[in-house]
Each structure stands twice: as C-alpha cells, then as structure tokens.
Enzyme design. Structure first.
Site, PDB file in Angstrom:
ATOM      1  N   HIS A 166     -10.061  -5.324  10.582  1.00  0.00           N
ATOM      2  CA  HIS A 166     -10.732  -5.024   9.317  1.00  0.00           C
ATOM      3  C   HIS A 166     -11.989  -4.184   9.485  1.00  0.00           C
ATOM      4  CE1 HIS A 166      -8.060  -8.259   8.018  1.00  0.00           C
ATOM      5  NE2 HIS A 166      -8.257  -7.862   6.783  1.00  0.00           N
ATOM      6  N   GLU A 171       0.812  -1.224   0.000  1.00  0.00           N
ATOM      7  CA  GLU A 171       0.000   0.000   0.000  1.00  0.00           C
ATOM      8  C   GLU A 171       0.840   1.266   0.000  1.00  0.00           C
ATOM      9  OE1 GLU A 171      -0.841  -2.746   1.392  1.00  0.00           O
ATOM     10  OE2 GLU A 171      -2.926  -3.056   0.828  1.00  0.00           O
TER      11      GLU A 171
HETATM   12  C1  LIG Z   1      -1.796  -4.762   4.025  1.00  0.00           C
HETATM   13  C2  LIG Z   1      -2.888  -5.582   3.454  1.00  0.00           C
HETATM   14  N1  LIG Z   1      -3.298  -5.373   2.185  1.00  0.00           N
HETATM   15  C3  LIG Z   1      -4.269  -6.121   1.642  1.00  0.00           C
HETATM   16  C4  LIG Z   1      -4.882  -7.112   2.339  1.00  0.00           C
HETATM   17  C5  LIG Z   1      -6.000  -7.966   1.711  1.00  0.00           C
HETATM   18  N2  LIG Z   1      -5.514  -9.348   1.535  1.00  0.00           N
HETATM   19  C6  LIG Z   1      -5.836 -10.314   2.414  1.00  0.00           C
HETATM   20  S1  LIG Z   1      -5.089 -11.754   2.045  1.00  0.00           S
HETATM   21  C7  LIG Z   1      -4.314 -11.110   0.697  1.00  0.00           C
HETATM   22  C8  LIG Z   1      -3.408 -11.983  -0.124  1.00  0.00           C
HETATM   23  C9  LIG Z   1      -2.214 -12.446   0.654  1.00  0.00           C
HETATM   24  O1  LIG Z   1      -1.512 -13.416  -0.095  1.00  0.00           O
HETATM   25  P1  LIG Z   1      -0.387 -14.338   0.550  1.00  0.00           P
HETATM   26  O2  LIG Z   1       0.465 -13.504   1.444  1.00  0.00           O
HETATM   27  O3  LIG Z   1       0.279 -15.064  -0.559  1.00  0.00           O
HETATM   28  O4  LIG Z   1      -1.158 -15.354   1.501  1.00  0.00           O
HETATM   29  P2  LIG Z   1      -2.187 -16.503   1.042  1.00  0.00           P
HETATM   30  O5  LIG Z   1      -3.559 -15.882   1.070  1.00  0.00           O
HETATM   31  O6  LIG Z   1      -1.780 -16.969  -0.315  1.00  0.00           O
HETATM   32  O7  LIG Z   1      -2.074 -17.568   2.085  1.00  0.00           O
HETATM   33  C10 LIG Z   1      -4.660  -9.769   0.539  1.00  0.00           C
HETATM   34  C11 LIG Z   1      -4.189  -8.904  -0.550  1.00  0.00           C
HETATM   35  C12 LIG Z   1      -4.472  -7.291   3.688  1.00  0.00           C
HETATM   36  N3  LIG Z   1      -5.062  -8.206   4.470  1.00  0.00           N
HETATM   37  N4  LIG Z   1      -3.482  -6.543   4.203  1.00  0.00           N
END
Ligand SMILES: Cc1ncc(C[n+]2csc(CCOP(=O)(O)OP(=O)(O)O)c2C)c(N)n1
Ligand SMILES: Cc1ncc(C[n+]2csc(CCOP(=O)(O)OP(=O)(O)O)c2C)c(N)n1
Ligand SMILES: [Mg+2]
Ligand SMILES: [Mg+2]
Lengths: 325, 349, 325, 349
Positions: free
Chosen positions: C129, C60
């Site tokens: 959230h 972000e």
């Molecule tokens: C700082 C932030 N930005 C956006 C999000 C929304 N979000 C939740 S999970 C996710 C994807 C995360 O991917 P990864 O780290 O690969 O974990 P996975 O879900 O694949 O286990 C996003 C963008 C968040 N929770 N926190």
C-alpha cells in the site's frame, strides 16, 4: 563450439534444467500442445508431460499468481508470457506479490520464479503489441530484470535465472530468436549484474541491451571507418544494475551514447545518463546522449514503425555530437 | 462503535426467544470449551488491538475479525500439519489459531522487531510458514491465485495436504477470483488442486453490500462457472461450521479437487479500526447480528445444556485476557526493529 | 482568499465542474454511500445522484475499462482509485487502452478520462500500500500524469484535467489531504507542463513534486540560516515534462538536488538528472544529486518507514555536497 | 491450409446426407441473396488478405474470419444507426459489414496512409466511428469493459441505441470478462446497460480448446454469475443467426439491460495467417466443420429451394471478387503514410 539459435539456446537451458531438477515446471498459453507460439517450448510437453508443461487459459494474472504460489512452496516455475505486452494483466501479481512477499513475510518465504517471453518491436505489431518494459519492471526492488542479447547469454542467463531464489523477469528480444551464435553444450551460467563489453574501444561508450546491441556493433564498425573507436556495452541485466561496469567504460572513453527502443522519459537510458553524470562527472567530455524510441505508441505502417525506433543514423549522429565532430 | 469487552460478551448472549440452541450440542464438552477458549481469545485480542490503535500504538490499516471468529476457528480445527492457509488482510485470528505466539502477533502490530514478520509487514501481512500460515495479503483478489498455485504444488509434490483459501464477498467480483478459480477447477480434474475455498460472506466489501456489488447475489453459486461444487454454512454457529469443515476438508483431501464453502457471517465492527461513520448499514442491522454473535451463541448453548457454568466461562475469559495482556505488554516493551532490517529480506542472497 | 484543505479544494473542483457539465460522472469504490474512504467525494452522491456518482465493485480493471468506454462516447468520467496501489489491476486498461486508443484509431476517438486518487506513503501502510507511481505511468506516451502539491494547484489542475480531452492520471499526495492553503472561489485552471517555482533562490535548485515539495520548502528555510539560498521547483506535471522550466532554474543556480519518494532506478529523478546534464551540461558546477526512497519495499515499522523515505538531513547533506561545503 | 477460393466455396457445399436445409427458408429471397453477397465478400476479402500476407504485403498479425462469416453478418443485419460495435482483433468482417470502404480496409492492412485508421493500427485495430465501429482490440479480455462502458454512456445520454460486444471463447476465462460482465449485470438492473454480448465460440483460443481451458465448458452459462440471461445459436446457419439477432437486439433495445448469445461457430483457417502447423486439432475435425461452412450451407439452401441458380450465385461471387480486387489494387497503389503522421494522434491538442 556448436552454434545455436537464440531460440534453441533458450530451450536447451530450460530442458537441461528440467532434466536436472524435478521442481522446474513450465506454465503459459499454448506452450504445450501448440508447441509455443514462438516455438520456444516446442517438444517439451512430449518430453516432460502435462504436469510439468502446463497449458493455461488466457489469464495472465491468474497463472502468474499461481506460479508465485508454486514457487512459495519450493517449485521453480518458468512462466511464458506469450509476449510481454500481455504482462500488464499480471502487473499486480508481479509487483505486489512476486516482488514484495519475501520482504513483508520478514524473510519467511522466497519466490524462485522466472517469467520469460519476447519483448520489443520491429515486426509491425503496432501499439498494443510493442513494448520494451525493462525499465518499467526494473523500477521495483524485489524483482530482478534481465535482457540477454546473444545465444550464449540467453542460455547462461536462463540457467542463472532458474537457480536464482528470487523472482526474475527474463525479457527476451523476440527479434533475435532466429539469430545464431556459439553456445557451449552443458552447464554454464552467466551472472546477473555485470555488463558485457561487446566491443572494446576508446573514443566513446555505446550502451544498450537486447536487440540494439547488435545494431550498436554494426554502427561501431561503420564508425571505425571514420576512425572512431567505439566501445559497445551490453547492460545484460537491468536490475541488478551494474553502475560500476558503465562507469569503468566511460572513465576510459569520456563520452557515452545510450540507445534503447523504449520511450525516453523515466527509462533505462535516463538512469544510465543520471548515473554517469553522478559518478563520472569530471570524466565526461560531453553530455551523455540518449537515442530512444519516438514518444508515440508504436505505429503499424512499416515506414512509421521504422521511424519510431532508433536508427543507425541517429546513433552515429549522436556519436559525432558527443565527439564534437 | 461499542467495543464488546470479554465480560460484555456474555451480555450479548441471545435473549431466550431468539435462541438457536434448542438441540443438544453434538460436540464433546471438552471440544466445545476449547472452541470457546479460542474464539474468546481472538475476541479479546482484537479488542486489545482496537484500543492500541486508538492510542496510536498500532499504525497503518487494522482490520478486526470481531463477529467472524467462528469461521476460522471452525475450519482451522481441521488443520493438519503440512496444510497451507492463506487469507487476506483480516488475518489475526488465522495466525493465533495456527499457534502463532500472541506476543509475536501483537508485537508485529506494534511494529516491533520481535514481531511475527520482524515488524516489516504489520497487521495485513502475518506469516507463520512453519505453522502453515502462508500469509495475509492486502490486495483484494490478489492472493487467491497464490493459494491455487500452492494447492498445485502440494499435489505435484505428492503431499497429502490441502490449502484452506479464505477470501471475502468483495473479492468475488475481482478478476483475480475468476482467473484463479477457473485454474483450480481445471487442475482439479487431474487431482492437482486440493484447495478449499472459504468465502467469508460478511455481506459487505468495505461499505458496499453484496446487493450493490452484483446482480447475482448467490455468491456460492458463482463457483458453478468453474466446475467447483459448493455449499453454504451458518458462520455464526460454531458447531455448524465444525461439521461443515470436517466434511469439506476430508473431501478435498481425498479428491485432490477444489470445493467451496460460502460462509454466512458478519463483522460487527467497522471495516477498519480507523472507520467510525457507517452510513452503509443501520445500527439495527448490526444489533440483530450481535444477537447471533458466535461467542454469545456458544455460551448460550453451553449454559442451556449444562455443559458449563458462568464461572467456568469467566475463568476461560480471564485466562484469555491474561494471555492478551501479556502480549500487549510484550509488544509495548519490545524494541523497534534494528535499522539494518530496512534492507534485509529484499532478496535471498 | 478563502483557505481550504487540499481535500476540500479537490472536491470543490469536481463538484463545480459537475454542476457545469452533465457529462462529468464519478466512478469508484465506496465513493457514494460510504462517502469516499478519504472523504474526497463526501456528499456528492446526495447532490448528483447514483447515475453520476457510481459505486463500483472491487474491480479496478473493469471500472477503469468501463470509464474508458464512457469517455470514448463523450462522457467525462472521473475514476477514483481508492489508492493508486490498486491501479496495478488496471494497468492494462490504462496503458493498453487509455493511452493508445486515440493513436491506433487514427485519431477517430479521444478518451477524456481522469483517474485520480492518493499515492505515496508515510502512514505505515507497508509494502503493498505504498507506492509513488509518477514515473511508472509517466513513461507512456498518450497519458498525462500530474501530481499537485498545494490546495491551489489541486483545484486548478483538476479543472484542467477534467476539461482535457486526453486521459489524465491525477496522482494526489494522500499525506496532504488535510493541509490548508488559499484557494480562489470559482473557476480557474492551472495548465499542465509548467513547473512552479515554489521558492526563488540562486544557489541551488531543489526539485521535486507532491508532498516532498513542502519538505523542500522547510529545508530551504533551514539552509537560508546557513546562508544558502535555495530555489524550490515543484514539477507539478510529470508528463508533459517541463524540461525548460527545470533548465531555466539550473542555468541560474548551476546546481541541483532532485528529491522523490519513489525508488531511484528508472524514475522521475533519473530523468531530471538526465535532462539537466543533457541541456545544461556546461552550466553545471556539480553533479545533480538524487535523494530517493530506499531500494526496498515499504516496511511497516515506523522507524523503518521513516528510514525508507527521504529525510531533511539527507536533502541538506546533498545540498552541501553539490555546493562542495 | 487449403484456401477456399470463392469458386471452391461452392464445392464445399454439404453432401446430400449432411444437408441441414430440408425446411423452407424463412427469409425472402432478396434478403437471402443480400446475406450471401455479404458473406461471400467477406470470404473473398479474407482470402485476398491471406495471399497478400504470404506475399509480405501485409505485416504484423493477421486474423481471418473464414468460417465465422454468418455471425457478424447475422447480428449486424440488425445494426441501427447510433448502435456501437466493438470486437477483438478478428475484425475485418465487422468493418466491411458496417459499410467501411473495402479499399480503406485493405489499405489499412497494407499499412498505407489511405487506410481506415491511416495505417497506424493495422488489422487488429479497425475503427470506423461514424459507422458505429468502435474498434478492434488486440488484448484478450481488454475490450469487454469498454463496450460495457459505452452501453452505460448510451443509456445515460438517453440514446435508443445498444452495443454489440463481440468476444471469443478464449476471452471468457480472463478477469476482464468477469469484471466487465458483472458491472453490466449490475448496471442493467437500472436499465443502464443495453449491451448484447456475442460470444463467438469457435472452440479454440489459439491452440487451446474450450475443454482444455475450463472445467465448466457450457460457456454461455457463465453469464448466470452476473444475472445476465443467455441463449445459444448455431452460428453456421445464417437464418438461425438472423432470427436470434432480431429477438436479442430488440430485447436489449427495449430493456436497457444486457443479454448474451453463445454462438456455436468455427474458424476453418489457422488462428493467424502466419500459423501453419495445427497440432491442436485434426484435419478431420476441420473437414467436418467445412461441411457446415455457412456460405456453403446458404448456397445449398438457395439451390435446394430454387431461390437461386448457380449462375446468379456465380455472378454475386464475381461481383464480390471485383470489389476485393479493386480494394487490393487500391491498397497496392496507395502511398505509405507521411512521416509526419508518426507524431500525430498521440494527444488531442
Ligand atoms: C484491488 C483492491 N482494491 C481495493 C482495495 C481496498 N479495500 C481493502 S479491503 C476492501 C473490501 C474487501 O471486502 P471483502 O473482500 O468482502 O473482505 P472483508 O473486508 O469484508 O473481510 C477494499 C475495497 C484493495 N485492498 N485492493
Ligand atoms: C491478454 C492476452 N493474452 C494473450 C494474447 C495472445 N492471443 C491473441 S489471440 C489469442 C486467442 C484468443 O482466443 P479467442 O478469445 O477464442 O478468440 P479467437 O482467436 O478464437 O477469435 C491469444 C491467446 C492476447 N492477445 N492478450
Ligand atoms: Mg466482506
Ligand atoms: Mg476462439
């Protein structure tokens, strides 16, 4: 009683508690080898060693987050924000983790963390280096936010902060580091959530915190010459917020002027005015007046910066208005 | 999304040609069956969550571990009392593996007062501090520094323990990763950071593939920037994970310094239980990975090498199913939190 | 007039302006290939291509900072915060750069940036959230902060936001994405800094913004049955802050209840109460009442979450109090 | 701190043994003398700032470029109209080299209405947009993403220009660096990021040496994590910087993709003008580096190879001094900003 500077009183509180409690560690940028850019931690590396006085890279989010993790395992980290202006890079850690972990863990963990550093302006640091963030962080339940104004309070409140099992944001008035005052030796604490009546008076309540308190005391002296007997209230702690203490004063004086360096909208002064009209509506003889920083990013030029902050004249004019003089 | 039920699981077993199970298992039959039981329990638990979510009994965000079971199962096989575990929001498996009562975990997801964190945190925020789980966290990148700080505290306090720090491929591009791992590498030089970074590379951060998130897609190699050594492991092969976990945990425990594992894994379900369209990947890709389903592969291995027969495995699945059914029933029947709970746990008084 | 959902009205505004203005680009997580986690940008990648609909990694601070740089060179980026809860990681960029660059550059640059996304709670997303950040960001001069409540406003205000040469934080009520309303086709704008009188009334002013406005309208209907004629004021924009519009209503009704999902201390409601007592002191027949979110991190359990947010009963009770009924 | 006055500068010329100037200069005498004039002007300007700060005529924070002159002087020699320059708070040199009027720069530091940014920003926030300077910034790591975004905008708008993005060794550990450079690498794959990263490694972030800030001290190599190629250059040897700058700027201009230079340099003055104690480094270390003072080295080269004589050089220094004296006088005599300026430039109306 010995007189100490705000700076030395602050250092004394931390050093004394480090002697008493192994679990207290310091983290921050240039707090060790360099001695602290404001010399608050000067000498502590030599006394307590690099395991307890931890110089960090320029990564506010990282070292605040690490300190939260340390606190979750029972250490009592004190993090120095070289200045609070840099804390925006740690806002996510402070607001999303420090403030909330206890709650969303169902009370399984606590975060006995202190984050401290100077805030507020007055020395031409301009827009990115001039903020007064008491209200900004005070908005969030789970955090405690305090702003000591005197050497006596800064020592007593720092000891309270370190021993508090909750995260405490300790916003020092950088402009006051050199100011002197009486400070008892040894162990004493100043509780959070109680205002300090810095000057007793009957005609009007002047309410602020941090460096403006000294300004208010000075204005009060001038007003005395006009026969206006002003009470000066030092909020001391922003969250917990001592509505009672404020109301008690206003019920006596029936008039209030709130002063702050921070911007007016959605600020500490907004809350003070809101609380007073809520809880002392019938006692008020005039609307609560607010004197705040100009609604502009802090300018560099000396004359502009002076114009951007509350002045003694603005304050005494506000006082005359609430007294219909 | 086709829900893989416990019984279907067997069907997802690889076809002979795609078999990766030629060589003898290295672990004892007892151990293998135990790992099988754990992974199947997680799978069935997650499938039950999925159904409960559809029925509106679970709210908020729900992220399932289906496809990734071998990762936490393998690494937590080397959990030692006093170690601390921290992960993101895909955290059910970690809680169950650390010994949290499935009833309490399910009740948490149902938002009940009997939940693991009293119904206050939900799926993303499972904590079981006495069992070493220091939390599930919802902000990507936000929990990594916490784990690094915990590792410092453990070393500072002279504990012989380590931190297992789980995070995803999407988190690696976040500043929180960079700042925290740099601190870990730095503190590790002084033996002040026994932290095992477990990068669960399931190839997508929500809908964004690794290739679309960075120009340098060898994610494990990003640890080079912090002076942290690393290796890769096949996260679908539980025996490979176990072998890696043994070495890695011992190394970190001995050295007091961090080490990183990039685990090659895959979530065979959508990112969140609420998602259905998956424009960002093909059905075929998912199918290919299902062939390497960690549970299917282990079943195959057990059967191919006569370490178990269908009957034994079915029995284990039925036992797991019973545990999960009981958990669901408990969650259903549990009362909502008392309204007094709203204002508790904000501060320690 | 065609009826559209809040979501479709929002998309229409962005898509129409992208057709008109090459300099408008979108950035955010999963806004392209995925279609947007709330489907706000659904279909726009196919229409405008990857140079203008830019999927970003989870960074972000990085992509908001990059968008600021783009804006400084004349692009008009619209950044999606998947939800505003993630914006704490971009707080430094928003507050230290977007809000201040024009000032500390002496007016040499402008930052025509829009950062938009859902905020507010209500669907059990729990503590990390669930935030309502209008006051948090509204505190900073240099930023504009708006919170549209209707499909009509969300389109008209988004067009205003994109064309505004200043940084605009566009805080959508996620809970309203599916709500329908009349939305004119084609080009129209809703100016910032003017409240909307959502319902005319004479007995009391109910003041809020975002999703609470609908709640207030509903409460107003119920109060009507008790013979209480409530006016409902939708603030629409938080900075600029339309004190005039608020005061005009209160001078008519002499009573006000301010409602918000965000926490009470140092909040939008604090400011509304403060401004009213400042500018309508003699017109007030009762203290301004505030109904805010409970002072706790948002809980997950449905019943706790419900208890954490303002309820219709709390609001109507507050109305009866200010009417001394 | 011993202020190096222009005349002293010559004395800081390396002793024969430490001479790094055996080989013939590669640049024309005219070019070398021009570079000398630029570096000397910066040096004398910074020394004047230092004095004015001591006299209380400059307030706030003041960060001087003394010792690092060859870096910006070399890279900005390849500035082309339309290129954008962005740096941190140590920004006086960049403004002067881009052609900002020394009077306006000094007036800014004095907080006068005639200042480069009307007295509103001060030393840390110099802007001269028409000349390509997109600002000095005060938050470490905060400006890097801005530069990456600018590079995107330039490519998007089809301009043949690049961004020169300057930042320090201390900033590289900040999450802002990680997130921004990753975006740059990613966008560079599509030729959408003509950004030249110029890492001014002066070995300290305030009082923290590189070794005390990270376990992996090859800072340039950190760009590997983002798929951005990089090289190192001796920042005290202006000819080396020039050669590197030529290659690097052409490469980025052609490719539309980012490239990174780690410049080995040193600030021979304290971090800020207000600092005096320097516990974090030894006088000897500073002395060693003074021997490689970029201005001293160039003088040496010019004299050794008979490209100039003392007289010529003295004349250049005197001219530079005259320009700076005039700037100081202008700043002194300029009026403070009008108070109306307090509330302008907050918004574009
Ligand atoms: C700082 C932030 N930005 C956006 C999000 C929304 N979000 C939740 S999970 C996710 C994807 C995360 O991917 P990864 O780290 O690969 O974990 P996975 O879900 O694949 O286990 C996003 C963008 C968040 N929770 N926190
Ligand atoms: C986020 C942040 N944290 C701390 C500071 C205080 N600070 C100002 S300059 C500086 C050192 C930066 O070092 P480096 O990036 O190497 O640049 P240099 O001063 O050496 O040119 C620090 C810590 C800051 N400005 N911003
Ligand atoms: Mg992933
Ligand atoms: Mg440096």
């Amino acid at each position: 009683m010995p007189t100490l500077t705000y700076r030395d009183a602050l250092r004394a509180a931390m050093a004394d508690e480090m002697e008493r409690d192994e679990s207290v560690v310091l983290l921050g940028e240039d707090i060790g080898v360099y001695g602290g850019t404001h010399l608050i931690t000067n000498g502590l590396l030599d006394r307590f060693g690099p395991k307890r006085v931890i110089d960090t890279p320029i990564a506010e989010g990282g070292f605040v987050g690490a300190a939260i993790g340390m606190a979750m395992l029972g250490l009592r980290p004190i993090v120095e924000m070289m200045t609070w202006n840099f804390s925006f890079q740690a806002a996510d850690q402070l607001i999303q983790n420090a403030a909330k972990i206890r709650y969303f863990s169902g009370g399984q963990v606590s975060v006995p963390l202190v984050v401290r550093g100077p805030n507020g302006g007055g020395v031409q640091l301009s827009a990115q280096h001039t903020h007064s963030l008491e209200g900004f962080y005070g908005h969030f339940p789970g955090l405690k936010v305090v702003a000591p104004a005197t050497p006596y309070d800064v020592k007593g409140m720092m000891l309270t902060a370190i021993r508090d099992p909750n995260p405490v944001l300790f916003l020092e008035a950088g402009a006051l580091y050199g100011t002197k005052g009486e400070v008892p030796e040894g162990d004493y604490t100043v509780p959070f959530g109680k205002v300090r009546v810095a000057r007793e008076g009957n005609d009007v309540s002047l309410i602020s915190y941090g460096r403006q308190v000294n300004m208010l005391l000075h204005v009060a002296e001038q007003l005395a010459e006009e026969g206006i007997d002003a009470e000066v209230i030092d909020l001391r702690s922003i969250r917990p917020f001592d509505a009672e203490g404020i109301i008690a004063s206003v019920k006596k004086t029936h008039r209030a002027v709130v002063v702050q360096e921070q911007w007016r909208l959605f600020s500490v002064a907004s809350e003070v005015a809101a609380i007073i009209q809520e809880q002392a509506f019938d006692d008020l003889d005039a609307p609560v007046e607010r004197v705040s920083g100009a609604e502009v990013p802090a300018p560099y030029a000396r004359n502009l910066e002076r114009a951007a902050f509350p002045s003694e004249n603005q304050i005494s004019d506000a006082v005359r208005r609430v007294l219909y003089r | 999304m086709a829900v893989t039920t416990a019984s279907k699981t067997t069907r997802s077993r690889p076809s002979p040609k795609s078999r990766g199970t030629k060589d003898e298992p290295t672990l004892s039959t007892k151990h293998l069956l135990e790992l099988y039981r754990k992974m199947v329990t997680i799978r069935i638990f997650e499938e039950a969550c999925q159904r409960a979510f559809r029925e509106g009994k679970i709210g908020g965000y729900l992220h399932l571990y289906i496809g990734q079971e071998a990762v936490a199962t393998g690494f937590l096989d080397y959990y030692r009392p006093g170690d601390r575990i921290i992960t993101a929001y895909r955290d059910h498996a970690h809680a169950l593996l650390l010994g949290a009562d499935p009833k309490a975990v399910m009740a948490e997801l149902f938002g009940k007062g009997t939940g693991l964190v009293k119904g206050k945190g939900g799926s993303m925020h499972l904590f079981s501090v006495d069992q070493g789980l220091m939390g599930g966290y919802g902000i990507v990148g936000g929990h990594i520094a916490l784990g690094v700080g915990m590792a410092y505290a453990q070393a500072y306090q002279g504990q012989p323990n380590i931190v297992q720090l789980y995070f995803g491929d999407g988190a690696i591009h976040n500043g929180g990763f960079h700042e925290a791992t740099n601190l870990s590498g730095l503190w590790g030089k002084e033996k002040l950071n026994p932290c095992l970074f477990i990068l669960e590379n399931n190839h997508y951060g929500m809908g964004t593939s690794v290739e679309r998130a960075t120009a340098m897609t060898d994610l494990g190699a990003k640890f080079d920037s912090y002076g942290i050594e690393h290796e890769k492991v096949d996260g679908m092969d539980i025996e490979a994970v176990i072998a890696c976990a043994k070495r890695a945990t011992e190394r970190v425990r001995k050295s007091g310094a961090p080490y990183a594992i990039e685990v090659n894994t895959y979530r065979t379900v959508p990112h969140g239980a609420a998602d259905f369209i998956e424009r960002y990947r093909t059905k075929e890709e998912v199918q290919q990975w299902r062939k390497r389903d960690p549970i299917g592969l282990l079943e195959q291995k057990l059967l191919d090498h006569d370490r178990a027969d269908e009957e034994q495995l079915a029995k284990i699945r039925d036992e797991a199913k019973a545990i999960v059914d009981e958990a669901v029933q408990f969650a259903e029947e549990s009362p909502e939190p008392s309204l007094d709970e709203l204002t508790t746990d904000v501060y320690v008084d």
